[in-house]
Design a protein around this motif. Sequence first.
Motif, mmCIF file in Angstrom:
data_model
loop_
_atom_site.group_PDB
_atom_site.id
_atom_site.type_symbol
_atom_site.label_atom_id
_atom_site.label_comp_id
_atom_site.label_asym_id
_atom_site.label_seq_id
_atom_site.Cartn_x
_atom_site.Cartn_y
_atom_site.Cartn_z
ATOM 1 N N PHE A 87 0.963 -1.332 -0.213
ATOM 2 C CA PHE A 87 0.028 -0.047 -0.150
ATOM 3 C C PHE A 87 1.021 1.320 0.022
ATOM 4 O O PHE A 87 0.379 2.404 0.283
ATOM 5 C CB PHE A 87 -0.814 -0.035 1.129
ATOM 6 C CG PHE A 87 -1.810 -1.187 1.343
ATOM 7 C CD1 PHE A 87 -2.819 -1.533 0.406
ATOM 8 C CD2 PHE A 87 -1.431 -1.994 2.068
ATOM 9 C CE1 PHE A 87 -3.539 -2.484 0.295
ATOM 10 C CE2 PHE A 87 -2.423 -3.286 2.375
ATOM 11 C CZ PHE A 87 -3.512 -3.527 1.461
ATOM 12 N N GLU A 143 -10.202 4.758 -5.954
ATOM 13 C CA GLU A 143 -10.057 3.639 -5.462
ATOM 14 C C GLU A 143 -8.826 2.843 -5.636
ATOM 15 O O GLU A 143 -8.069 2.509 -5.025
ATOM 16 C CB GLU A 143 -11.394 2.809 -5.606
ATOM 17 C CG GLU A 143 -12.748 3.163 -5.173
ATOM 18 C CD GLU A 143 -13.273 4.045 -6.363
ATOM 19 O OE1 GLU A 143 -12.741 4.521 -7.387
ATOM 20 O OE2 GLU A 143 -14.378 4.405 -5.965
ATOM 21 N N GLU A 144 -8.211 3.038 -6.753
ATOM 22 C CA GLU A 144 -7.373 2.379 -7.609
ATOM 23 C C GLU A 144 -6.156 2.966 -6.922
ATOM 24 O O GLU A 144 -5.216 2.539 -6.397
ATOM 25 C CB GLU A 144 -7.209 2.171 -8.821
ATOM 26 C CG GLU A 144 -8.145 1.227 -9.536
ATOM 27 C CD GLU A 144 -7.953 1.056 -11.258
ATOM 28 O OE1 GLU A 144 -6.977 1.729 -11.504
ATOM 29 O OE2 GLU A 144 -8.886 0.383 -11.607
ATOM 30 N N SER A 147 -5.738 2.501 -3.027
ATOM 31 C CA SER A 147 -5.467 1.142 -2.816
ATOM 32 C C SER A 147 -3.961 1.018 -3.378
ATOM 33 O O SER A 147 -3.101 0.189 -2.425
ATOM 34 C CB SER A 147 -6.303 0.095 -3.588
ATOM 35 O OG SER A 147 -7.491 0.410 -3.340
ATOM 36 N N TYR A 178 -11.631 3.908 2.170
ATOM 37 C CA TYR A 178 -10.430 3.366 2.037
ATOM 38 C C TYR A 178 -9.353 3.975 3.187
ATOM 39 O O TYR A 178 -8.182 3.223 3.136
ATOM 40 C CB TYR A 178 -9.602 3.345 0.707
ATOM 41 C CG TYR A 178 -10.450 2.433 -0.285
ATOM 42 C CD1 TYR A 178 -10.012 0.873 -0.340
ATOM 43 C CD2 TYR A 178 -11.313 2.996 -1.016
ATOM 44 C CE1 TYR A 178 -10.495 0.511 -1.464
ATOM 45 C CE2 TYR A 178 -12.224 2.276 -1.991
ATOM 46 C CZ TYR A 178 -11.654 0.965 -2.317
ATOM 47 O OH TYR A 178 -12.241 0.146 -3.029
ATOM 48 N N LEU A 181 -6.444 1.710 5.064
ATOM 49 C CA LEU A 181 -5.393 1.567 4.614
ATOM 50 C C LEU A 181 -4.167 2.099 5.151
ATOM 51 O O LEU A 181 -3.116 1.727 4.905
ATOM 52 C CB LEU A 181 -5.527 1.293 3.029
ATOM 53 C CG LEU A 181 -6.368 0.357 2.512
ATOM 54 C CD1 LEU A 181 -6.549 0.642 0.968
ATOM 55 C CD2 LEU A 181 -6.196 -0.918 2.755
#
Length: 395
Positions: A87, A143-144, A147, A178, A181
């Motif tokens: 990450f 989101e990509e 992530s 997210y 993370l």
Amino acid sequence: MKAKPIIDTFEKYGYEAYFVGGAVRDYLLGEPIGDIDIATNATPTETLSIFEKTVPVGIEHGTVLVLHGNEGYEVTTYRVESDYSDFRRPESVTFVRSLTEDLARRDFTINAIAMHPSEQLIDPFNGQADLHNQLISTVGLAEERFSEDALRMMRAVRFCSQLDFTVTETVKQAIKTYHHLLQNIAVERIQVEWFKLFAGKNVKQGLDMLLETKMYESLPLLKDEHNVIQRLSDHVKSSIKHPEVVLALLSLLSDSWTLSDWVKAYRCSNQQKREANELVKAFKIYQINGITNQLLYQLGRNRFSQFLELLQQFEFYEWSLKGLESMYNQLPIHSRKDMAIEGNQLLNLRPDKQKGPWIGEYLQLIERMILSGELLNQYEAIERQVKQWKTQEND
């Protein structure tokens, strides 16, 4: 830009090269330019062969530091990146010859603009439009991007403060989903973004975004006392350039955590801890007594700007740096070295006493009396005071 000769050299040898990233963004915004990064289709080996003075700082990722004049500039080969298993960093990179492919791996559209020294812009992701509209938008799917590198969420919030921009609704929703993370990211990297947030031009906007997205749930200590974020948002009236002021403010506004807790959780240095502790003590004294000679003496000239920065967050604006320095210059002493007596002389004045803690206690008392104006900083005056204490002790 000062780095133009580097790009000229690449072109002389048949390669292309562009300014990229934050330098381009800040140039287009009319902001002061920090580090200048250059992207090129030359491989690291080719870059090393072209320039005489280089440092292979991150050659496995395509980065070479090219030295020009008294400056060093990071030159990175166009690249695409593999999956991010931690990450934070890609497992591997692949060098490519396409600038657009290289820009596509970047975090936000405003950081994905390339510029030639001729001021020709390469902007495949409409970063200029987002600059104009003061928006933080990701390159591709949020989101990509998040992530891949969870720290980008912290950077998004930091840019809200630094640039006085807002995140798009898409980015906001992705952070809400997210932000957990971030718990995979080294605290030292979070700390850098945290302090940069406070140094921005609209700190309140950044802090409010932390609250709105609930990102605080994934940050050290704040997940257990998120009210601190609201208090910070209510208190912070201007940008805070010094990390030790941020630490002092956290300590003063927190119910659950001490200064030591904040320092430990965010991996701050011992020096930052010492300076923040001095600021906290000075602030508490100021609340009771205002500005005194003793307070100015304890702070020392080097901490005045930090102290004023802290006062301003509580809306104490009555003092200026120039004013504090003027008062400081008029102090009778600025350190113990300026005192007209030292420990050995005290011992000579009191032959009835052995060496011991009393010497430090006397020096501290003399120091305080000199600063308050009760005692002249002259040996004869101090000698009389010491003899008076001896008489009082013997009575």
